[in-house]
Design a protein around this motif. Structure first.
Motif, PDB file in Angstrom:
ATOM      1  N   ALA A  30       0.695  -1.180  -0.041  1.00  0.00           N
ATOM      2  CA  ALA A  30       0.032  -0.108  -0.145  1.00  0.00           C
ATOM      3  C   ALA A  30       0.808   1.036   0.163  1.00  0.00           C
ATOM      4  N   LEU A  31       2.020   1.354   0.863  1.00  0.00           N
ATOM      5  CA  LEU A  31       2.587   2.579   0.849  1.00  0.00           C
ATOM      6  C   LEU A  31       3.681   2.443  -0.319  1.00  0.00           C
ATOM      7  N   THR A  32       3.839   1.586  -1.245  1.00  0.00           N
ATOM      8  CA  THR A  32       4.611   1.938  -2.539  1.00  0.00           C
ATOM      9  C   THR A  32       3.731   2.348  -3.458  1.00  0.00           C
ATOM     10  N   GLY A  33       2.189   2.237  -3.434  1.00  0.00           N
ATOM     11  CA  GLY A  33       1.437   2.760  -4.160  1.00  0.00           C
ATOM     12  C   GLY A  33       1.139   4.079  -3.973  1.00  0.00           C
ATOM     13  N   LEU A  34       1.285   4.490  -2.690  1.00  0.00           N
ATOM     14  CA  LEU A  34       1.220   5.720  -2.123  1.00  0.00           C
ATOM     15  C   LEU A  34       2.360   6.575  -2.387  1.00  0.00           C
ATOM     16  N   GLU A  35       3.752   6.003  -2.270  1.00  0.00           N
ATOM     17  CA  GLU A  35       4.790   6.641  -2.563  1.00  0.00           C
ATOM     18  C   GLU A  35       4.920   6.930  -4.149  1.00  0.00           C
ATOM     19  N   LEU A  36       4.188   5.897  -5.010  1.00  0.00           N
ATOM     20  CA  LEU A  36       4.180   6.489  -6.501  1.00  0.00           C
ATOM     21  C   LEU A  36       3.232   7.605  -6.888  1.00  0.00           C
ATOM     22  N   GLY A  37       2.091   7.841  -6.084  1.00  0.00           N
ATOM     23  CA  GLY A  37       1.610   8.822  -6.047  1.00  0.00           C
ATOM     24  C   GLY A  37       1.999  10.027  -5.685  1.00  0.00           C
TER      25      GLY A  37
END
Length: 261
Positions: free
Chosen positions: A230-237
């Motif tokens: 989830a944090l990886t997706g958030l960091e991508l954003g």
């Protein structure tokens, strides 16, 4: 030995600057480092992308996915410049558009490149983001003086201020104006470094639990693992958002310098 192992597993190791081609001229250090390499890779990838899209005198009549992506980014930044910078004709706004577009694309590609495993996040270093923000800040100040001359100093004194308060407000406005460059670089550096460090810490914790033989630790690792995803997706954003925030602030500061807001 335990201390050495702890240092080797530090989440800050990913931000270490490593000289790839050492070069020293007297007391000056000109080594080609890993940030230099990844900035060069970012620039090369973007230039190759533009070359293949615009070869043979232009793009395809029916755009493919890559051409559509470049046209989308182009239109996005162009609309941003038109909306945020007022008081100028369309032709004059076009003068600032190439610089703003290149800045946005450079930051976007650098941020997204940092999401690739074993790559290097260029924008996680304060000196790089500070050099970029200060160079843009100086350019915006020069534009303000070119357009208004010494009248540009009226930017530091709001209209209708009582005369006794004028010296204090001028000093406060001057400090606030100069801190724009500092805050622009710190915002980008802090967000990128904090996000990557958090992902590294949680992924290391999850991997350690997964490697243990006991089933209890294996089941307990699933929670941190899902959090990492989830944090990886958030960091991508965040990587995309920070490039946008940096660009829109450039447009706002440029609009202030042109219209003395």
């Amino acid at each position: 030995m335990n201390q050495i192992g702890l240092v080797a597993q530090s989440p800050l190791d990913q931000f270490e600057i490593v000289p790839l081609i050492p070069m020293n001229i007297g007391n000056f250090y000109f080594s080609f480092t890993n940030p230099s390499l990844f900035m060069l890779l970012t620039l090369s990838f973007f230039l190759l992308l533009i070359h293949f899209i615009t070869k043979k005198g232009g793009g395809n009549l029916v755009p493919n996915a890559w051409q559509s992506l470049v046209e989308l980014l182009y239109d996005f930044v162009l609309n941003l410049v038109k909306e945020q910078i007022g008081g100028l004709s369309g032709n004059v706004k076009q003068m600032f558009f190439p610089c703003i577009l290149v800045t946005f694309l450079f930051l976007l590609f650098c941020n997204l490149q940092g999401m690739i495993p074993y790559s290097f996040t260029v924008t996680s270093h304060f000196l790089i983001t500070l050099a970029l923000s200060f160079s843009i800040f100086i350019g915006i100040t020069i534009v303000g003086f070119q357009r208004h001359g010494l009248h540009f100093f009226s930017f530091l004194l709001p209209a209708g201020v009582p005369l006794p308060l004028a010296p204090f407000l001028v000093l406060l406005e001057l400090i606030s104006y100069c801190f724009r460059a500092l805050s622009l670089g710190i915002r980008l550096f802090a967000n990128m470094m904090a996000g990557h460090s958090l992902v590294k810490i949680l992924s290391g914790f999850a991997w350690t639990m997964l490697c243990m033989n006991e089933i209890f630790y294996f089941i307990g690792a699933l929670g941190p693992l899902f959090i990492v995803l989830a944090l990886t997706g958030l960091e991508l954003g965040v990587a995309i958002l920070q490039a946008y925030v940096f660009t829109i602030l450039i447009c706002i500061y440029l609009n202030d310098a042109i219209n003395l807001h």
